[in-house]
Structures are given as C-alpha cells and as structure tokens.
Design a protein around this motif. Sequence first.
Motif, PDB file in Angstrom:
ATOM      1  N   LEU A  88       0.869  -1.255   0.019  1.00 44.26           N
ATOM      2  CA  LEU A  88      -0.058   0.070  -0.024  1.00 44.26           C
ATOM      3  C   LEU A  88       0.835   1.150   0.048  1.00 44.26           C
ATOM      4  O   LEU A  88       1.920   1.349   0.770  1.00 44.26           O
ATOM      5  N   ALA A  89       0.352   2.392  -0.753  1.00 54.07           N
ATOM      6  CA  ALA A  89       1.127   3.502  -0.626  1.00 54.07           C
ATOM      7  C   ALA A  89       0.966   4.222   0.640  1.00 54.07           C
ATOM      8  O   ALA A  89      -0.286   4.112   1.119  1.00 54.07           O
ATOM      9  N   VAL A  90       1.775   4.718   1.282  1.00 53.99           N
ATOM     10  CA  VAL A  90       1.451   5.479   2.614  1.00 53.99           C
ATOM     11  C   VAL A  90       2.505   6.591   2.270  1.00 53.99           C
ATOM     12  O   VAL A  90       3.492   6.780   2.011  1.00 53.99           O
ATOM     13  N   ASP A  91       2.071   7.795   3.036  1.00 52.29           N
ATOM     14  CA  ASP A  91       2.763   8.900   3.585  1.00 52.29           C
ATOM     15  C   ASP A  91       2.228   9.472   4.792  1.00 52.29           C
ATOM     16  O   ASP A  91       1.529   8.854   5.416  1.00 52.29           O
ATOM     17  N   ARG A  92       2.607  10.745   5.023  1.00 54.37           N
ATOM     18  CA  ARG A  92       2.246  11.380   6.311  1.00 54.37           C
ATOM     19  C   ARG A  92       0.907  11.549   6.604  1.00 54.37           C
ATOM     20  O   ARG A  92       0.451  11.942   7.633  1.00 54.37           O
ATOM     21  N   ARG A  93       0.117  11.371   5.474  1.00 49.59           N
ATOM     22  CA  ARG A  93      -1.402  11.490   5.656  1.00 49.59           C
ATOM     23  C   ARG A  93      -2.113  10.356   6.361  1.00 49.59           C
ATOM     24  O   ARG A  93      -3.317  10.314   7.051  1.00 49.59           O
ATOM     25  N   VAL A  94      -1.458   9.283   6.469  1.00 47.82           N
ATOM     26  CA  VAL A  94      -1.942   8.086   6.959  1.00 47.82           C
ATOM     27  C   VAL A  94      -1.087   7.125   8.021  1.00 47.82           C
ATOM     28  O   VAL A  94       0.121   7.189   7.955  1.00 47.82           O
ATOM     29  N   LEU A  95      -1.860   6.332   8.967  1.00 48.05           N
ATOM     30  CA  LEU A  95      -1.054   5.651   9.938  1.00 48.05           C
ATOM     31  C   LEU A  95      -0.379   4.556   9.117  1.00 48.05           C
ATOM     32  O   LEU A  95      -0.973   3.993   7.902  1.00 48.05           O
ATOM     33  N   ILE A  96       0.643   4.232   9.399  1.00 52.55           N
ATOM     34  CA  ILE A  96       1.503   2.941   8.539  1.00 52.55           C
ATOM     35  C   ILE A  96       0.661   1.642   9.244  1.00 52.55           C
ATOM     36  O   ILE A  96       0.669   1.644  10.403  1.00 52.55           O
ATOM     37  N   PRO A  97       0.296   1.004   8.244  1.00 56.54           N
ATOM     38  CA  PRO A  97      -0.708  -0.314   8.870  1.00 56.54           C
ATOM     39  C   PRO A  97       0.286  -1.181   9.554  1.00 56.54           C
ATOM     40  O   PRO A  97       1.697  -1.404   9.295  1.00 56.54           O
ATOM     41  N   ARG A  98      -0.111  -1.859  10.575  1.00 54.67           N
ATOM     42  CA  ARG A  98       0.448  -2.432  11.538  1.00 54.67           C
ATOM     43  C   ARG A  98       0.169  -4.103  11.537  1.00 54.67           C
ATOM     44  O   ARG A  98      -1.146  -4.505  11.312  1.00 54.67           O
ATOM     45  N   PRO A  99       1.249  -4.951  11.924  1.00 56.19           N
ATOM     46  CA  PRO A  99       0.962  -6.410  11.708  1.00 56.19           C
ATOM     47  C   PRO A  99      -0.258  -6.861  12.824  1.00 56.19           C
ATOM     48  O   PRO A  99      -1.069  -7.720  12.452  1.00 56.19           O
ATOM     49  N   GLU A 100      -0.520  -5.866  13.945  1.00 59.63           N
ATOM     50  CA  GLU A 100      -1.542  -6.431  14.757  1.00 59.63           C
ATOM     51  C   GLU A 100      -2.788  -6.216  14.242  1.00 59.63           C
ATOM     52  O   GLU A 100      -3.720  -6.868  14.408  1.00 59.63           O
ATOM     53  N   THR A 101      -2.703  -5.320  13.071  1.00 58.96           N
ATOM     54  CA  THR A 101      -4.386  -5.071  12.320  1.00 58.96           C
ATOM     55  C   THR A 101      -4.501  -6.091  11.299  1.00 58.96           C
ATOM     56  O   THR A 101      -5.461  -6.671  11.053  1.00 58.96           O
ATOM     57  N   GLU A 102      -3.525  -6.932  10.796  1.00 58.27           N
ATOM     58  CA  GLU A 102      -3.652  -7.962  10.184  1.00 58.27           C
ATOM     59  C   GLU A 102      -4.461  -9.139  10.931  1.00 58.27           C
ATOM     60  O   GLU A 102      -5.195 -10.153  10.443  1.00 58.27           O
ATOM     61  N   VAL A 103      -4.252  -9.277  12.226  1.00 58.37           N
ATOM     62  CA  VAL A 103      -5.037 -10.159  13.008  1.00 58.37           C
ATOM     63  C   VAL A 103      -6.355  -9.673  13.073  1.00 58.37           C
ATOM     64  O   VAL A 103      -7.277 -10.630  12.948  1.00 58.37           O
ATOM     65  N   LEU A 104      -6.750  -8.540  13.362  1.00 55.93           N
ATOM     66  CA  LEU A 104      -8.120  -7.973  13.217  1.00 55.93           C
ATOM     67  C   LEU A 104      -8.795  -8.376  11.754  1.00 55.93           C
ATOM     68  O   LEU A 104      -9.588  -9.100  11.901  1.00 55.93           O
ATOM     69  N   VAL A 105      -8.126  -8.281  10.707  1.00 54.13           N
ATOM     70  CA  VAL A 105      -8.591  -8.517   9.433  1.00 54.13           C
ATOM     71  C   VAL A 105      -8.785 -10.351   9.275  1.00 54.13           C
ATOM     72  O   VAL A 105      -9.928 -10.735   8.837  1.00 54.13           O
ATOM     73  N   ASP A 106      -7.993 -10.873   9.849  1.00 51.42           N
ATOM     74  CA  ASP A 106      -8.067 -12.171  10.053  1.00 51.42           C
ATOM     75  C   ASP A 106      -9.193 -12.668  10.855  1.00 51.42           C
ATOM     76  O   ASP A 106     -10.042 -13.724  10.380  1.00 51.42           O
ATOM     77  N   LEU A 107      -9.681 -12.142  11.777  1.00 53.63           N
ATOM     78  CA  LEU A 107     -10.697 -12.517  12.474  1.00 53.63           C
ATOM     79  C   LEU A 107     -12.023 -12.315  11.902  1.00 53.63           C
ATOM     80  O   LEU A 107     -12.934 -13.097  12.142  1.00 53.63           O
ATOM     81  N   VAL A 108     -12.043 -11.155  11.183  1.00 50.10           N
ATOM     82  CA  VAL A 108     -13.265 -10.907  10.269  1.00 50.10           C
ATOM     83  C   VAL A 108     -13.534 -11.776   9.376  1.00 50.10           C
ATOM     84  O   VAL A 108     -14.587 -12.371   9.046  1.00 50.10           O
TER      85      VAL A 108
END
Length: 293
Positions: A88-108
């Motif tokens: 994913l493209a990222v710059d200072r307008r967005v939070l850098i996506p975290r590995p913890e959030t991959e777990v959230l996606v997995d649960l959904v």
Amino acid sequence: MRAAWTILSLLRWTSKYLQEKGLPEPRLDAELLLADALGLKRLDLYLQFDRPLLPEELAEFKQRLRRRARREPLQYIAGHAAFRNLTLAVDRRVLIPRPETEVLVDLVLTWGSGRHGLSVLDIGTGSGAIALALATEGEQVFRRVVATDVSPGALEVAEQNRVAVGARVEFRQGPFFEPVPGERFDVVVSNPPYVGELERPTLDPEVADWEPPEALFSGPDGLEVIRRLVEEAPRHLSPGGLLALEIGAGQGEAVQDLLRATSGFEAVEVKPDLAGRDRVVLAHRGSGSGSRT
Ligand code: SAM
Ligand code: GLN
C-alpha cells in the motif's frame, strides 16, 4: 576522492552513522534503506556486495538516509508498506498499517467464511488497509465494502490504493457513523485511534513525531473514540452482525465492560495479537427478536 562506494562499504558506513545517531536497529535500517533505494530485495544486497554505486544511486540513497536519521519511518521514506497480501502507498497523511491489524482482518475473515453477500463498514480506514484486504481476500464473502475517515487526506491515499489494488470499496468522509446515516451493515470493523494522551511520551519518535495525531490519540485514556463507536454501533449493525475493534493492549477489560453495558451486544470476546496482548474485541449484535435490541 576515495574509491567508489560499493554496496558493502556503504552498508558498513551507514550502520555506523545510524548507530551514532542513536537508532535502535542501524544495520537493518541500512539494508532496508539501500535495498529500497536500489529497487532490490534486502537479501539481494548480499549477492552484490562488491557492486559499485552509480552517482545518482548514491545521491538518492543519501537523501533517504538524511530522512531516516531524523527518525522518519522507513515506510514513509519508501512510500509503501506491506499489509497482508497488499503493498500500500503510505505517506504522512496515514498511519502505517501494523501487523496487529492483520490479526483484526483475519478474525473478520474467519467470522465471514462460508457466508455470502455481506456488507462491511470500516471506520477510520487510513490507507484503506482493512477495507482493501477484506475486499480482496473476502471477495466471495463481502458484496459491499464501505470505508470512512475524518481525514480527507487519508481518503486520497486510500483511493489511490483502491485503484492500484483494483478493488471495489466506497469511501466516504466524516466522523463516526455520520457518513452512513440510517444504514446497517453485517460487519462494522475499526482500528480507531486508541492511544491515551498521557502515553504520548512513551511512544517511539517514529510514531509520535511522524504519524498523524488524529490517527493515534483519543482523549486522556485513549478510549474516547471507542466509547462512541460502541454506543452507536448497535444502530448500524444488522441483527446477528459483528462489531470488531482493535484496542490497546491494556484496554481489554474496559472495552468489554463498555460493550456489556450497552444494550444490543452479546457474546463479547477479547482476542490476543501475535505477542499475546489483548488486541481485538469481537461483539455480536443480538438477532433482533428479544428485548436486548
Ligand atoms: N484503518 C487504518 C489502519 O488500520 O491502518 C488506519 C487506522 S488509524 C489508527 C485511525 C484512523 O481513524 C485515522 O485515519 C484517523 O484519521 C481516523 N479517525 C480518527 N477519528 C475518527 C472518527 N471519529 N471517525 C472516523 N475516522 C476517524
Ligand atoms: N498501534 C499503534 C501504536 O502502537 C496505535 C494505533 C492506534 O491507535 N490504533 O502506536
């Protein structure tokens, strides 16, 4: 002038320089910075240690190194971050996506597996990470993916990522559930800001000095946004629907209490991240016939 820089001599010089600047992982940073500047994978550097650098490669690298020495995160310097199967493209307008959030996606995805035609709302989408991962990996499950953010800048980045990924996600701007008045979804998912203002001094400079404050902080205890999401979610969930929230490591008890005190939720669970800390709460809306709705 000294002999031309090679990959190896530059890596050695750079790790020493970053170490003197106080960076915690100087050698790894040097490798990641140089690999990305040269368009290589990190391990490919090891196959080309004696390769001399062209002047323009060196100039590009120096520019990136200056940014890293000021503790700018590697992902902002590179302009991209890995999240599940996506880059994913990222710059200072967005939070850098975290590995913890991959777990959230997995649960959904686990909750949704075997189901079809569902709708999902991602609140505070940032780079679009959660919405885009669900739209691509959950293509068979989710018929409709809507994602919101308060930040117009974040939504520009998310839209750029949507086009690159080629996914179908509808983006809308505004806080909380304001962008979806009267609408209900089978899943409401969010990685909201949850860091307490009081924790600010404990954050790494990469986070505190570079990531958007509105993506991180949520009142003195970090729970302000979560409180409102919990309160309003029952009106936007279909009967039997799922609320899935990322939370801070110390917030499991407090968020469970909030959910149990809100009429409309049953079967509240806290799930750990890969390090075993509380990281996600899942709550199910009652199926609608009883007095609990
Ligand atoms: N979902 C992305 C991820 O997981 O990488 C970004 C998460 S970041 C922690 C939180 C995001 O929520 C930020 O993009 C921020 O702008 C947005 N935000 C903050 N308060 C909000 C609110 N009240 N309503 C909607 N979005 C909000
Ligand atoms: N996980 C991030 C951090 O540790 C915080 C993200 C958030 O508030 N949702 O800084």
